[in-house]
Design a protein around this motif. Structure first.
Motif, short mmCIF file in Angstrom:
data_model
loop_
_atom_site.label_atom_id
_atom_site.label_comp_id
_atom_site.label_asym_id
_atom_site.label_seq_id
_atom_site.Cartn_x
_atom_site.Cartn_y
_atom_site.Cartn_z
N GLY A 103 6.00 -4.34 -33.81
CA GLY A 103 7.38 -4.40 -33.33
C GLY A 103 8.26 -5.23 -34.26
O GLY A 103 9.35 -4.81 -34.66
N VAL A 104 7.76 -6.41 -34.63
CA VAL A 104 8.52 -7.28 -35.54
C VAL A 104 8.65 -6.62 -36.92
O VAL A 104 9.74 -6.61 -37.50
N LEU A 105 7.57 -6.07 -37.41
CA LEU A 105 7.59 -5.42 -38.72
C LEU A 105 8.60 -4.27 -38.75
O LEU A 105 9.43 -4.18 -39.67
N LEU B 64 6.87 -13.26 -40.28
CA LEU B 64 8.01 -12.35 -40.42
C LEU B 64 9.23 -12.88 -39.68
O LEU B 64 10.35 -12.84 -40.21
N VAL B 65 9.02 -13.38 -38.48
CA VAL B 65 10.14 -13.94 -37.70
C VAL B 65 10.68 -15.19 -38.40
O VAL B 65 11.89 -15.37 -38.52
N ALA B 66 9.78 -16.05 -38.84
CA ALA B 66 10.19 -17.30 -39.51
C ALA B 66 11.00 -17.01 -40.76
O ALA B 66 11.97 -17.72 -41.06
N SER C 75 20.13 -4.80 -32.14
CA SER C 75 20.02 -3.45 -32.72
C SER C 75 18.67 -3.26 -33.42
O SER C 75 18.11 -2.16 -33.39
N SER C 76 18.13 -4.32 -33.99
CA SER C 76 16.81 -4.23 -34.64
C SER C 76 15.69 -4.11 -33.61
O SER C 76 14.82 -3.24 -33.72
N ALA D 192 10.48 0.36 -32.96
CA ALA D 192 10.19 -1.06 -32.71
C ALA D 192 10.19 -1.36 -31.21
O ALA D 192 9.28 -2.04 -30.72
N VAL D 193 11.18 -0.86 -30.49
CA VAL D 193 11.28 -1.15 -29.06
C VAL D 193 10.04 -0.69 -28.30
O VAL D 193 9.62 -1.33 -27.34
N LEU D 194 9.45 0.41 -28.73
CA LEU D 194 8.24 0.91 -28.06
C LEU D 194 7.09 -0.08 -28.20
O LEU D 194 6.32 -0.31 -27.26
#
Length: 161
Positions: free
Chosen positions: A153-155, A25-27, A99-100, A106-108
């Motif tokens: 978190g990434v998702l 996902l990051v890539a 912001s994402s 996500a931050v949690l």
């Protein structure tokens, strides 16, 4: 090594799958060949460790190079990922990233990931014994929860904006 079973090897695959999926996902967002190479090396390190435990758990053969390659491969992978971020620093839209990443929920998951990784570091330093199956189970449970938190978190950060 006593207690290294097929179920332990399969449990070892869980964090590798979560980490590999998070890196995909990051890539996809970062699209850096250097990052992709680093993520692939780090994931391959995990796959080798899983394969080592699979062989150990099913045939009781200790294929040492599969186990010993984990740290160098993972370290090289993380180094390449870090270099890719440094090299691409100016091309990254940091407002979007922040912001994402800082969006709820996500931050949690990212905070949980940091806490669990800290727990993993503490456990590895103070309690972990590589030749003890129970110790490996505990490490894999912590690592599985940590990598699941990273993945979610990434998702979820990708659903913002």
């Amino acid at each position: 090594m006593e207690g290294f079973t097929l179920s332990l090897a399969l449990m070892d695959a869980v964090p590798v799958l979560f980490f590999g999926a998070a890196m995909l996902l990051v890539a996809a967002r970062f699209s850096s060949p250097l990052f992709i190479t680093g993520a692939a090396l780090s994931t391959l390190a995990g796959c080798f460790k899983v394969l080592w435990k699979l062989i150990l758990g099913t045939s009781k053969k200790d294929v040492k190079w599969l186990n010993k390659s984990f740290v160098p491969l993972q370290s090289a992978g993380f180094l390449l990922m870090a270099v890719s971020f440094i090299a691409g620093f100016r091309r990254i839209n940091w407002d979007n990233v922040l912001s994402s990443v800082c969006s709820v929920p996500a931050v949690l998951f990212f905070v949980l990931w940091v806490i669990l990784m800290g727990t993993m570091v503490w456990y590895r330093k103070n309690r972990f014994r590589s030749d003890d199956a129970a110790s490996n189970w505990t490490a894999q449970l912590i690592n599985s929860a940590a990598q699941a938190a990273l993945f979610f978190g990434v998702l979820l950060s990708g659903r913002q904006g």
